[in-house]
Enzyme design. Structure first.
Site, PDB file in Angstrom:
ATOM      1  N   LYS A  55       0.664  -1.162  -0.121  1.00  0.00           N
ATOM      2  CA  LYS A  55       0.019   0.014   0.036  1.00  0.00           C
ATOM      3  C   LYS A  55       0.981   1.302  -0.029  1.00  0.00           C
ATOM      4  O   LYS A  55       1.966   1.202   0.799  1.00  0.00           O
ATOM      5  CB  LYS A  55      -0.788   0.121   1.238  1.00  0.00           C
ATOM      6  CG  LYS A  55      -2.001   1.201   1.361  1.00  0.00           C
ATOM      7  CD  LYS A  55      -2.821   1.041   2.357  1.00  0.00           C
ATOM      8  CE  LYS A  55      -4.057   2.218   2.225  1.00  0.00           C
ATOM      9  NZ  LYS A  55      -4.908   1.974   3.291  1.00  0.00           N
ATOM     10  N   LEU A  56       0.609   2.258  -0.817  1.00  0.00           N
ATOM     11  CA  LEU A  56       1.230   3.645  -0.862  1.00  0.00           C
ATOM     12  C   LEU A  56       0.399   4.735  -1.113  1.00  0.00           C
ATOM     13  O   LEU A  56      -0.746   4.849  -1.538  1.00  0.00           O
ATOM     14  CB  LEU A  56       2.035   3.396  -2.147  1.00  0.00           C
ATOM     15  CG  LEU A  56       3.438   2.678  -2.245  1.00  0.00           C
ATOM     16  CD1 LEU A  56       4.062   2.685  -3.685  1.00  0.00           C
ATOM     17  CD2 LEU A  56       4.368   2.935  -1.068  1.00  0.00           C
ATOM     18  N   SER A  57       0.789   5.894  -0.160  1.00  0.00           N
ATOM     19  CA  SER A  57      -0.065   6.845  -0.312  1.00  0.00           C
ATOM     20  C   SER A  57       0.248   7.409  -1.744  1.00  0.00           C
ATOM     21  O   SER A  57       1.293   7.342  -2.518  1.00  0.00           O
ATOM     22  CB  SER A  57       0.560   7.992   0.610  1.00  0.00           C
ATOM     23  OG  SER A  57       0.670   7.797   1.817  1.00  0.00           O
ATOM     24  N   THR A 109      -0.242  11.487   1.156  1.00  0.00           N
ATOM     25  CA  THR A 109      -1.187  12.330   0.483  1.00  0.00           C
ATOM     26  C   THR A 109      -1.550  13.425   1.401  1.00  0.00           C
ATOM     27  O   THR A 109      -1.966  14.620   0.880  1.00  0.00           O
ATOM     28  CB  THR A 109      -2.263  11.405   0.103  1.00  0.00           C
ATOM     29  OG1 THR A 109      -1.861  10.165  -0.530  1.00  0.00           O
ATOM     30  CG2 THR A 109      -3.516  12.204  -0.863  1.00  0.00           C
ATOM     31  N   ALA A 110      -1.931  13.116   2.673  1.00  0.00           N
ATOM     32  CA  ALA A 110      -2.357  14.259   3.453  1.00  0.00           C
ATOM     33  C   ALA A 110      -1.344  15.455   3.537  1.00  0.00           C
ATOM     34  O   ALA A 110      -1.911  16.830   3.255  1.00  0.00           O
ATOM     35  CB  ALA A 110      -2.347  13.951   4.880  1.00  0.00           C
ATOM     36  N   HIS A 148      -6.568   8.502   9.142  1.00  0.00           N
ATOM     37  CA  HIS A 148      -6.840   7.446   9.657  1.00  0.00           C
ATOM     38  C   HIS A 148      -8.294   7.952  10.706  1.00  0.00           C
ATOM     39  O   HIS A 148      -8.949   8.773  10.502  1.00  0.00           O
ATOM     40  CB  HIS A 148      -5.979   6.838  10.242  1.00  0.00           C
ATOM     41  CG  HIS A 148      -4.817   6.314   9.588  1.00  0.00           C
ATOM     42  ND1 HIS A 148      -5.135   6.058   7.962  1.00  0.00           N
ATOM     43  CD2 HIS A 148      -3.364   6.076   9.570  1.00  0.00           C
ATOM     44  CE1 HIS A 148      -3.856   5.534   7.587  1.00  0.00           C
ATOM     45  NE2 HIS A 148      -3.125   5.884   8.126  1.00  0.00           N
TER      46      HIS A 148
END
Length: 264
Positions: A55-57, A109-110, A148
């Site tokens: 999983k990756l941003s 991403t945030a 999250h």
């Protein structure tokens, strides 16, 4: 087929979505060895191509270069799913970023969204996402960029929302918020990558069809989150885009990854 390493987070959305694949509950020749890590740790390890699947941003895609290829299943996108900036007292985003802001990682991403929404941001300190609320409450930082489950619990800490960056993005683009995706290492055989994508989609569908099956696995990795927060977390982040990113989802990813104003 050899066993594939799969890095994903211990957050309820991932343990819910990938439970069936992890425990062999779907029909596939794929076998995986799961490694559960914080999203920013996964982003960092991708620089070295450590896992076969990870999983990756979306904010980290540019940094991994040609090491990984995005799969269409397993992604975290949607409406109303964006990160928040929170503060001790009510204030605007401009006021919030005038001091030190705690962020969950420079490749998340945030953080990319924050750089787009608040280009005047100058002082950011990285810390694990689950430490940020306390850092804001204790006045260690002026504001916190939260992801999250923190979006469900910040009010319990007496904190206030300065901005919902998901709302900001949707108003700017009329597109879903592209948070993260599942990527396969680029050196995997094409037929293997295709089967992985199908297997992940089947795992997500199994989760939708059997929502109680993963309860123990979700709880075992959810730290001290309540059942209510776990359920909210899953409902928010696992959706139709998790089965297939879709046309608008791909547009959103291209838009975010190609906006050079965030590359600073």
């Amino acid at each position: 087929m050899r066993e594939l390493t799969f890095g994903y987070s211990p957050c309820p959305n991932d343990t819910f979505a990938f439970h069936a694949l992890t425990f062999g509950l779907i029909d596939t020749s794929i076998r995986i060895a799961p490694v559960l890590l914080d999203i920013e740790e996964l982003n960092r390890r991708a620089h070295h191509g450590e896992f076969d699947l990870t999983k990756l941003s979306v904010g980290a895609f540019a940094a991994v270069g040609d090491r990984y290829t995005l799969l269409r299943s397993g992604a975290a996108l949607g409406h109303g799913v964006g990160p928040l900036v929170v503060t001790r007292t009510p204030m605007s985003l401009a006021e919030a970023v005038s001091g030190v802001v705690a962020i969950p990682g420079r490749e998340t991403t945030a953080y990319r969204l924050l750089r787009l929404a608040a280009p005047s941001l100058e002082q950011a300190v990285e810390m694990r996402y689950d430490r940020i609320l306390q850092a804001v409450s204790s006045r260690e930082v002026k504001a916190g960029l939260i992801i999250h489950e923190s979006r469900f619990t910040y009010a319990d800490h007496g904190l206030h929302k300065a901005v919902d960056l998901g709302d900001w993005w949707e108003q700017e683009t009329n597109l879903p918020v592209p948070l993260a995706g599942i990527c396969a290492r680029a050196d995997l055989a094409a037929d293997t990558a295709t089967e992985v994508e199908r297997a992940i989609r089947a795992s997500v569908q199994y989760a939708f069809d059997h929502p109680e099956a993963s309860r123990e696995y979700v709880r075992a990795n959810a730290q001290e989150l309540s059942d209510e927060v776990c359920a909210q977390h899953i409902a928010l982040y696992v959706n139709a885009h998790s089965l297939d990113i879709g046309y608008d989802g791909m547009r959103a990813i291209r838009r975010l990854t190609h906006d050079d104003t965030a590359n600073r």
